[in-house]
Design an enzyme around this catalytic site. Structure first.
Site, short mmCIF file in Angstrom:
data_model
loop_
_atom_site.label_atom_id
_atom_site.label_comp_id
_atom_site.label_asym_id
_atom_site.label_seq_id
_atom_site.Cartn_x
_atom_site.Cartn_y
_atom_site.Cartn_z
N LYS A 7 -3.82 -1.29 3.90
CA LYS A 7 -4.45 -2.16 4.91
C LYS A 7 -4.48 -1.50 6.28
CE LYS A 7 -1.31 -5.42 4.47
NZ LYS A 7 -0.34 -4.87 3.50
N ARG A 54 1.01 -14.17 6.30
CA ARG A 54 1.81 -13.83 5.13
C ARG A 54 2.40 -15.06 4.46
NH1 ARG A 54 3.19 -8.32 7.11
NH2 ARG A 54 4.20 -7.11 5.47
N ARG A 100 4.86 7.86 2.35
CA ARG A 100 4.83 7.56 3.79
C ARG A 100 6.20 7.85 4.41
NH1 ARG A 100 2.70 1.68 5.45
NH2 ARG A 100 4.68 0.93 4.65
N ARG A 128 10.22 4.49 8.59
CA ARG A 128 10.51 3.07 8.74
C ARG A 128 11.72 2.71 7.89
NH1 ARG A 128 4.90 -0.18 7.82
NH2 ARG A 128 6.41 -1.66 7.00
N ARG A 182 10.60 -6.70 -0.46
CA ARG A 182 9.30 -6.99 0.16
C ARG A 182 8.30 -7.47 -0.89
NH1 ARG A 182 8.16 -1.46 3.10
NH2 ARG A 182 6.38 -2.47 4.09
#
Ligand code: AMP
Length: 189
Positions: free
Chosen positions: A13, A88, A127, A136, A147
């Site tokens: 996204k 969300r 990532r 992160r 998550r």
């Protein structure tokens, strides 16, 4: 044009929003980015969100709703905007509808990214590896599981909410980046 880019963590996204920002000339509004900035600056919101985000849990609705309400009142949103990572929960979706309706606005399209879970984890790990020291805290296999669990429980119902109003369309998020961009462009033409 008001677009929602919808999908699980690692679906692409943010990547697509970055590309479309240039192409469409409307800003990307990422609650994740805004919260990370708040955490890094040590604001009161950042202090509340820090641990929740590290654990891969959802930040309370009232906090993210207030962040978005403030952000969409900034003049650069006058021509429209893209939402990345918001809403969300169904509560957030309802709050968004109410704040848009107050301004005579409505969502044009919800673009749902289809990517399988194995590929999502692969992308999250990639990532993390590429970010090195700037990784992160939530791009980690165990936090990813949390998550995804929250995504299935709280976020997937948001898609049904938009499907019921004929706003949602799917893209094959497993394809190459350029191909996904082309799919989105076709949907919003
Ligand atoms: P993201 O960058 O979109 O993956 O978001 C990173 C983290 O920020 C999420 O795992 C949540 O902890 C928090 N977050 C971002 N957007 C929201 C939202 N709309 N509602 C609740 N928590 C959020």
């Amino acid at each position: 044009m008001i677009l929602i880019l919808f999908g699980p963590p690692g679906a692409g996204k943010g990547t697509q929003c970055d590309i479309l920002e240039q192409k469409l000339g409307i800003p990307k509004l990422s609650t994740g980015d805004m919260l990370r900035t708040a955490v890094a600056s040590g604001t009161p919101v950042g202090k509340k969100a820090d641990l929740i985000m590290k654990q891969g849990k959802l930040v309370p609705d009232e906090i993210v709703i207030a962040i978005i309400a403030n952000r969409i009142s900034v003049p650069d949103c006058e021509k429209g905007f893209m939402l990345d990572g918001f809403p969300r929960t169904v509560t957030q979706a309802e709050a968004l509808d109410a704040m848009l309706a107050e301004n005579g606005l409505a969502i044009n399209k919800v673009v749902a990214f289809d990517v399988n879970e194995e590929e999502l984890l692969k992308r999250i790990l990639k990532r993390a590896a590429e970010a090195g020291k700037n990784k992160r805290a939530d791009d980690d296999p165990d936090v990813f599981k949390k998550r995804m669990a929250d995504y299935k429980k709280s976020t997937e119902p948001v898609l049904a909410y938009y499907q019921a109003r004929n706003l949602a369309a799917h893209v094959d998020g497993m394809r190459a980046i350029d191909d996904v961009t082309a799919q989105i462009e076709r949907l919003i033409k």
